[in-house]
Design an enzyme around this catalytic site. Structure first.
Site: not given
Length: 309
Positions: A51, A199-200, A203, A205-206
């Site tokens: 990362y 990715f809960p 990315s 969108l939620l």
């Protein structure tokens, strides 16, 4: 904040994903986000050697310098940093651990995870190397990421009696990607492994920022296109819109639904959510407090029925 267990580690049910450190965030910005996380009750910080081109570990270590005892550091190795620094060969496992300890500025790693399976190295050899690191007190627990159920069974079989065993698996899992439910989560239940979704928020969108018929918010990850653009498929956006309306009708946000729904799965130990600002990490930290009822979970299933992940 509520806590759960990963092996012998006690962690906050919402963790901080550190993939933005060293890329979207500099050292000062990282320190601000980490401080906000700790002050919000977040104790689990999940990073990886790749990362931020290795800067994530460095910046996280600096941010935790005076508060190391307040944090559970999870990091990962195995994805290619370059041609020489990659894989899960025993000799490289030791080198990768030394490098991560140095960058993090710590004497131990709480959860050391193989980032992805290495088809060129027998998993038994990797597990043995990780066990030796645990015996030397360089790592407290060991885990994996991006393993399927068969690989989890193979890893369990490879661990010698009395040796360290994998205690966790970190795979993608969200309202919009439920692939893990088919076999990995059942295998976690069988083995007593902790599951950590990455990715809960799909990315971003939620998060509740994206609604049907509205423009994509500028400056967000999904506005950049590239590898994340598939999330903006109109069927997915329509699904998120219906989920957001479901949450709002019950006095909650889309973000709260996304994180609390994951925590309704008992194998989930901590939801790894990234953040680029103190405000964002504070919102994430508060989002896991909704205890969805059995009827609400059934309604969510109905909304999601028949939709591809």
């Amino acid at each position: 904040m509520e806590t759960r267990k990963i092996g012998n580690l006690t962690v906050s049910v919402v963790g901080l994903g550190c993939n933005n450190f060293g890329s979207r965030l500099d050292a000062r910005q990282t320190a601000n986000v980490v401080a906000a996380a700790l002050d919000s009750g977040v104790t689990l910080f999940d990073t990886a050697d790749i990362y931020g081109k290795t800067k994530s570990e460095e910046y996280l270590g600096l941010a935790l310098k005076t508060r190391r005892g307040d944090a559970v550091i999870a990091t990962k190795f195995g994805m290619p940093i370059d041609d020489r620094h990659t894989g899960a060969r025993p000799e490289y496992v030791r080198q990768a651990c030394r490098d991560s300890l140095r960058r993090l500025g710590t004497e131990w790693i709480d959860l050391y995870q193989l980032h992805q399976p290495d088809p060129t190295t027998p998993v038994a050899a990797t597990i043995e190397a990780l066990d030796q690191l645990a015996k030397e007190k360089k790592v407290r627990e060991i885990g994996c990421s991006n393993f399927d159920a068969g690989q989890l069974r193979e890893a369990a079989s490879a661990a010698r009696a009395g040796a360290s065993r994998l205690v966790s698996v970190q795979n993608e899992y969200s309202l919009l990607n439920r692939t893990a439910e088919a076999s990995v989560i059942p295998e976690c239940r069988k083995q007593g492994l902790a599951f950590m979704p990455y990715f809960p928020l799909a990315s971003g969108l939620l998060t509740g920022k994206y609604r049907l018929g509205a423009p994509v918010p500028k400056g967000t990850r999904l506005s950049e296109g590239g590898r994340y653009s598939h999330w903006l498929d109109q069927d997915k956006v329509a699904m998120v819109d219906s989920l957001a309306r479901f949450a709002e009708a019950r006095g909650h946000t889309m973000l709260e639904l996304a994180i609390s729904w994951l925590l309704a799965e008992t194998t989930v130990a901590s939801v790894i959510a990234g953040a680029t600002s103190p405000e964002q990490v504070q919102a994430n930290a508060k989002a896991g407090q909704w205890k969805l009822t059995a009827d609400e979970l059934k309604e969510v299933d109905t909304l999601l029925a028949g939709k591809p992940s």
